[in-house]
Design an enzyme around this catalytic site. Structure first.
Site, short mmCIF file in Angstrom:
data_model
loop_
_atom_site.label_atom_id
_atom_site.label_comp_id
_atom_site.label_asym_id
_atom_site.label_seq_id
_atom_site.Cartn_x
_atom_site.Cartn_y
_atom_site.Cartn_z
N SER A 89 3.59 15.56 0.40
CA SER A 89 2.60 16.64 0.22
C SER A 89 1.46 16.23 -0.71
O SER A 89 0.61 17.05 -1.03
CB SER A 89 3.29 17.87 -0.36
N THR A 191 2.09 20.42 -3.84
CA THR A 191 0.96 20.02 -4.69
C THR A 191 1.42 19.73 -6.11
O THR A 191 2.20 20.49 -6.67
CB THR A 191 -0.04 21.20 -4.76
N THR A 209 -3.37 16.99 -3.93
CA THR A 209 -2.53 17.41 -2.80
C THR A 209 -3.04 16.85 -1.48
O THR A 209 -4.22 16.51 -1.36
CB THR A 209 -2.54 18.96 -2.70
N ARG A 219 -10.02 21.78 7.05
CA ARG A 219 -9.56 22.84 6.14
C ARG A 219 -9.43 22.31 4.71
O ARG A 219 -8.92 21.21 4.48
CB ARG A 219 -8.21 23.37 6.63
N VAL A 220 -9.90 23.09 3.76
CA VAL A 220 -9.74 22.76 2.34
C VAL A 220 -8.96 23.90 1.69
O VAL A 220 -9.24 25.07 1.95
CB VAL A 220 -11.13 22.59 1.67
N GLY A 221 -8.00 23.55 0.86
CA GLY A 221 -7.19 24.58 0.18
C GLY A 221 -7.74 24.92 -1.19
O GLY A 221 -8.91 24.65 -1.50
N ASP A 222 -6.91 25.50 -2.00
CA ASP A 222 -7.30 25.92 -3.36
C ASP A 222 -7.37 24.75 -4.33
O ASP A 222 -8.09 24.80 -5.33
CB ASP A 222 -6.29 26.92 -3.90
N THR A 242 0.14 26.38 -7.04
CA THR A 242 0.67 25.70 -5.87
C THR A 242 0.98 26.80 -4.87
O THR A 242 1.19 27.95 -5.25
CB THR A 242 1.93 24.88 -6.23
N GLY A 243 0.95 26.48 -3.60
CA GLY A 243 1.23 27.51 -2.62
C GLY A 243 0.15 27.62 -1.57
O GLY A 243 -0.68 26.72 -1.42
N GLY A 245 -3.01 28.00 -0.16
CA GLY A 245 -4.34 27.94 -0.75
C GLY A 245 -5.22 29.13 -0.40
O GLY A 245 -5.98 29.62 -1.23
C1 SD4 Z 1 -3.11 24.03 -0.28
N1 SD4 Z 1 -2.17 24.75 -2.38
O1 SD4 Z 1 -3.74 23.15 0.24
C2 SD4 Z 1 -2.23 23.66 -1.46
C3 SD4 Z 1 -0.92 23.21 -0.91
C4 SD4 Z 1 0.22 23.50 -1.73
O2 SD4 Z 1 2.26 24.13 -1.76
O3 SD4 Z 1 0.22 23.72 -2.89
N2 SD4 Z 1 1.28 23.62 -1.11
O4 SD4 Z 1 -3.11 25.19 0.12
#
Ligand code: SD4
Length: 338
Positions: A89, A191, A209, A219-222, A242-243, A245
């Site tokens: 990840s 992450t 991450t 796609r871009v996350g948080d 984490t989680g 995004g």
């Molecule tokens: C995302 N927050 O790209 C990141 C991925 C992640 O648990 O943390 N996964 O959304």
């Protein structure tokens, strides 16, 4: 007497916040308590997300002991899971998007609110180092995609194939059904976000991450977004996420955790309140049965906290008193709720 009169006048004006009161009354019980907590907690303290945080903390601590700057310690620390192909990840070996491409997001922030970030970066094993270079060597805070890659190459980075055989197999298997149902944060490998308070009481943080597996290309996350995946205000505290995004971006998650600490919430209380808010905002998102978010936080006194929506999230903490260890994170829902 003078201080007391000034204080009463401010209260009468009705504009005074708790921190203002503390600032006015240096001798108040509250101010003393804050100072005492701050003194009692031996610094540095490092907190990171997930089990891979243990090795990352270990490296960051070693770097701090050897006199490295906090940012360099973070870069070296989170660089361990970035380079580890077993961590699927983060960085090298990260699970790809639906087109089979590994795309990476990372950011870093220091106690002067300097920050650097890269998103949708391909072919570079250590996005956190590139994020630090954005901070150090550009007038910008964020570079993305091809521009971020060109910048990395101009800084001497070497392009590499980050898709390991194992991740390629997992992708091929996924392609058979091609269904986008992320299982992020429920396994113990997500992450890595790291927060540090150094001996002088200054805060910094970093986050890196490969994002949600099987995401759409682009796609871009948080995680690379200052305020979402990471935020800090050196007067108050630091937070990281984490989680999923999308849920964290929608609620400006990490920035809000810091703002709640500004309102005197403990790191635990602040994380809990934002998880609660995210839960409430997504109650009707029936297409999100996989929603998971988790936060870690560290305040200016060196107190840390965490909270997650679902069970299974844990974090690694390193301090002088107890060394490097895993700590369980309290969750709003238990395993039987999902
Ligand atoms: C995302 N927050 O790209 C990141 C991925 C992640 O648990 O943390 N996964 O959304």
């Amino acid at each position: 007497m003078f201080k007391r009169r000034k204080f009463i006048k401010k209260v009468a004006l009705g504009t005074v916040g708790v921190s203002t009161i503390l600032a006015c009354l240096d001798n108040s019980k509250e101010a003393k308590k804050v100072a005492m907590v701050s003194k009692k907690i031996k610094k540095p303290v490092i907190i990171s997300t997930w089990r891979h945080g243990l090795a990352a903390n270990e490296e960051a601590w070693k770097q701090l002991e050897n006199g490295a700057s906090t940012l360099d310690a973070i870069v070296a620390g989170v660089g361990i899971p970035e380079a580890d192909p077993k961590v699927s990840s983060v960085g090298y070996g990260g699970l790809p998007d639906r087109e089979g491409k590994v795309t990476l997001d990372a950011c870093i922030m220091d106690h002067h609110s300097n920050c650097g970030s890269v998103a949708f970066l391909q072919g570079i094993k250590h996005p956190i180092v590139v994020a630090k270079k954005v901070l150090d060597n550009t007038p910008h805070t964020m570079l993305v995609g091809e521009g971020a890659k060109q910048f990395a190459l101009s800084e001497g980075f070497v392009e590499e194939n980050l898709l390991t055989e194992k991740s390629k197999q997992a992708w091929r298997k996924w392609l058979k059904k091609s269904k986008y149902t992320p299982v992020i944060n429920i396994e113990n490998h997500d992450t890595i976000s790291m927060l540090v308070i150094d001996e002088a009481g200054n805060l910094s943080g970093g986050c890196t991450t490969s994002g949600a597996a099987w995401k759409m290309h682009g796609r871009v996350g948080d995680s690379p977004i200052i305020g979402a995946g990471l935020f800090l205000d050196n007067d108050v505290g630091a937070a990281a996420a984490t989680g999923l995004g999308e849920a964290i971006i929608r609620t400006a998650g990490s920035a809000m955790v810091v703002e709640l600490m500004r309102q005197e919430k403990s790191p635990n209380e602040a994380c809990k309140e934002i998880v609660e808010r995210i839960y409430n905002k997504h109650k009707n998102h029936k297409d999100m049965p996989y929603l998971q978010v988790g936060f870690i936080a560290l305040n200016k006194q060196g107190e840390y906290g965490s909270y997650s929506l679902r069970g299974g999230f844990n974090c690694a903490v390193y301090d002088k008193e107890k060394g490097n260890r895993m700590e369980k994170v309290t969750a709003r829902m238990t395993r039987k709720d999902f």
